[in-house]
Design a protein around this motif. Structure first.
Motif, PDB file in Angstrom:
ATOM      1  N   LEU A  37       0.820  -1.209   0.000  1.00 24.66           N
ATOM      2  CA  LEU A  37       0.000   0.000   0.000  1.00 24.66           C
ATOM      3  C   LEU A  37       0.857   1.264   0.000  1.00 24.66           C
ATOM      4  CD1 LEU A  37      -2.768  -1.062   2.555  1.00 24.66           C
ATOM      5  CD2 LEU A  37      -2.978  -0.924   0.067  1.00 24.66           C
ATOM      6  N   ARG A  77      -6.446   6.294   1.001  1.00 22.24           N
ATOM      7  CA  ARG A  77      -7.200   7.368   0.360  1.00 22.24           C
ATOM      8  C   ARG A  77      -6.619   7.622  -1.029  1.00 22.24           C
ATOM      9  NH1 ARG A  77      -7.047  11.038   5.852  1.00 22.24           N
ATOM     10  NH2 ARG A  77      -8.753   9.937   6.945  1.00 22.24           N
ATOM     11  N   VAL A  84      -6.937   2.859  -6.860  1.00 22.19           N
ATOM     12  CA  VAL A  84      -7.933   1.949  -6.289  1.00 22.19           C
ATOM     13  C   VAL A  84      -7.652   0.524  -6.747  1.00 22.19           C
ATOM     14  CG1 VAL A  84     -10.377   1.300  -6.251  1.00 22.19           C
ATOM     15  CG2 VAL A  84      -9.728   3.711  -6.095  1.00 22.19           C
ATOM     16  N   ALA A  87      -4.621  -0.890  -5.008  1.00 23.10           N
ATOM     17  CA  ALA A  87      -4.911  -1.191  -3.604  1.00 23.10           C
ATOM     18  C   ALA A  87      -5.690  -2.497  -3.476  1.00 23.10           C
ATOM     19  CB  ALA A  87      -5.701  -0.043  -2.976  1.00 23.10           C
ATOM     20  N   VAL A  98     -12.147  -6.193   1.232  1.00 20.73           N
ATOM     21  CA  VAL A  98     -12.118  -4.793   0.825  1.00 20.73           C
ATOM     22  C   VAL A  98     -13.524  -4.213   0.894  1.00 20.73           C
ATOM     23  CG1 VAL A  98     -11.598  -3.179  -1.048  1.00 20.73           C
ATOM     24  CG2 VAL A  98     -10.189  -5.233  -0.752  1.00 20.73           C
ATOM     25  N   ALA A 100     -15.391  -0.080   0.344  1.00 14.62           N
ATOM     26  CA  ALA A 100     -15.190   1.341   0.070  1.00 14.62           C
ATOM     27  C   ALA A 100     -16.065   2.170   0.991  1.00 14.62           C
ATOM     28  CB  ALA A 100     -15.526   1.656  -1.382  1.00 14.62           C
ATOM     29  N   ILE A 121     -11.161   1.483   1.729  1.00 14.22           N
ATOM     30  CA  ILE A 121     -10.754   2.411   0.683  1.00 14.22           C
ATOM     31  C   ILE A 121     -11.647   3.638   0.787  1.00 14.22           C
ATOM     32  CG2 ILE A 121     -10.491   2.768  -1.793  1.00 14.22           C
ATOM     33  CD1 ILE A 121      -9.792  -0.119  -2.116  1.00 14.22           C
TER      34      ILE A 121
END
Length: 515
Positions: A37, A77, A84, A87, A98, A100, A121
């Motif tokens: 990351l 972020r 995105v 990640a 994951v 969002a 995220i």
């Protein structure tokens, strides 16, 4: 200023740490996930945070329901769809789920993962906006809140889309789960306005989804988005802002809760009419010391009076009547119901149910409801029961056109109890309200997924949020996310292709993913 200073300090401390990837991160050397990351962020300050960071919960996680504390394994972020995608690849390699976060108003903190150990995220940086003044289609990033989006639409041609009442709610989640509000009876839900999305799927690929391109994914994203990908950009049809809007609020004070029963019954008779003028919407809000009835009519006072609705509305309370424009209407609604639907983080508990015409509360059930709220100690003065009108244009959209399952509903209810802190008595009070309504409407089996109920079991939650749409959703999940990368406690499970749509792959989460 204090919170700003704390956040700045936390970001500064992280910035120092991010340039020394061999520095220890709480429980040892930096993990492969953290290293991955950090590589995605390329040293950018304020890009990624970890539980070992100072003020992690305050500055990075920012949970909405303080009664449910969630600790993501990391919060990133990103600023681009490519970040995105990278990640998500890091999460898959690191075997973590994951989710969002757009506005972060999930009742169960599902935008944080809904459970410890997921990668969150945060879409806060996705604020691009374009308006095509020929087609009046708007394209915008998934990080906008509804209030920010309204401002952009207003500045770019005085346009509008249907959505809910809270300006702090994030458009990214709202437009992928439903998006119901006062203008929905006239224009449909927020997701009914969506024409195309840019979405990152579980394989880390950036795709387009629309009726023509990846149509199965597009269908699922409009109603169950959190289970299928991370939408980074929306293209939506817009409407001209209404020029005149009638807004009114009747406030009623009662010595006893039981006195509200006839008032509610009269209101329900009005909204349970499937032919009710689509330009009109209304709320009935029960509070400890009385009730509030709101009304919104998109048109002139003369047009409103011509509908005959004013003669059918319950009267006798204190009237606040206004003629406003579009932005004035949004502000008036927020001001009116701000106490009941606060955007401020708190410890709270909520129950809900979606009601068809045949599920309307009977005379006896209405009396039982208000006898219960009048006789039961909630353990707090911060509670409300909110009934809102549905139907209209929402019901005119073909039932199988999206994954949104409530095309046949005319009302929804939710209870909302805030505790300082939240107690078992608070929860039992809300559960008692729900029991009265559910027992009086046994045919009502679905809930709006925007009013998530963390107390539901996984299987029950999926069935109650998506109803008859669930088998198709599970099939699409098995195609686009068979390993359940996009996971929260109530997300759609992939179907077992060998056994049919009704069977679910029980992914061994503890082996594949850290939970």
């Amino acid at each position: 200023m204090i919170l700003f200073a704390l956040e700045y300090l936390a970001i500064s401390l992280f910035s120092l740490a991010s340039f020394a990837i061999t520095k220890t991160m709480g429980n040892g050397l930096i993990t492969p996930l953290q290293q991955c990351l950090t590589t995605v962020c390329k040293g950018r300050v304020g890009c990624v945070g970890y539980p070992s960071n100072l003020f992690y919960q305050l500055s990075w996680v920012k949970s909405y329901n303080k009664a449910i504390e969630i600790t993501p394994v990391a919060v990133i972020r990103p600023k681009t769809a490519n970040e995105v995608a990278e990640a998500i690849k890091c999460a898959v390699e690191g075997k973590v789920h994951v989710q969002a976060k757009s506005g972060g108003h999930s009742y169960g903190n599902f935008g944080l993962g809904g459970q410890d150990g997921s990668l969150m995220i945060d879409m806060v940086n996705f604020k691009d906006f374009e308006m095509d003044s020929t087609t009046w289609r708007a394209t915008f990033g998934a990080g906008y809140t509804l209030g920010e989006l309204d401002e952009q639409l207003h500045k770019n041609g005085k346009r509008a889309v249907a959505h809910g009442t809270c300006p702090g709610v994030g458009a990214g989640g709202h437009a992928t789960i439903g998006g119901i509000g006062p203008s929905s009876r006239m224009w449909g839900t927020a997701l009914d306005h969506v024409l195309e999305v840019e979405v990152v799927t579980a394989d880390g690929q950036i795709r387009r989804a629309s009726e023509k391109e990846n149509p199965d994914l597009f269908w699922a994203l409009r109603g169950a988005g959190a289970s299928f990908g991370i939408v980074t950009k929306f293209t939506v049809r817009t409407q001209p802002q209404p020029g005149n809007i009638v807004e009114y609020v009747y406030g009623f004070s009662f010595g006893n809760q039981q006195d509200m029963a006839p008032l509610y019954e009269s209101w329900q008779d009005l909204v349970n009419d499937p032919e009710l003028d689509k330009r009109f919407s209304t709320l009935f809000i029960v509070q400890p010391l009385g009730a509030i009835i709101t009304g919104t009519f998109y048109g002139t006072k003369e047009e409103y009076e011509a509908t005959g609705i004013p003669k059918k509305m319950p009267g006798g309370g204190k009237l606040d009547f206004k003629i406003v424009d579009w932005l004035g209407s949004i502000g008036h609604i927020v001001e009116t119901i701000g106490l009941a639907l606060s955007g401020m983080p708190s410890q709270f508990y909520s129950k809900s149910l979606a009601l068809r015409q045949q599920d309307a509360l009977s005379h006896d059930t209405i009396n039982k409801l208000f006898n219960y709220t009048g006789a039961t100690d909630p353990g707090t003065l911060l509670w409300a029961v909110i009934f809102d009108s549905e139907g209209g244009a929402i019901n005119e959209v073909p039932a199988d056109s999206t994954a949104y399952p409530h095309r046949d509903k005319l009302m929804m209810y939710q209870s909302y109890v805030v505790g300082l802190p939240l107690s078992d008595r608070n929860r039992k009070f809300a559960e008692g309200i729900h029991d009265v309504i559910q027992n009086g409407s046994p045919g009502a089996t679905t809930r709006y997924a925007g009013y998530v109920d963390p107390q539901l079991g996984r299987s029950e939650a999926q069935q109650t949020y998506w109803g008859d749409k669930l088998p198709r959703l599970r099939q699409i999940k098995s195609k686009w996310d068979p390993n359940d990368v996009f996971h929260n406690p109530h997300s759609v499970d992939p179907a077992d292709e060998a056994q049919g749509a009704g069977s679910v792959v029980r992914v061994p989460q503890r082996e594949l993913f850290h939970v």
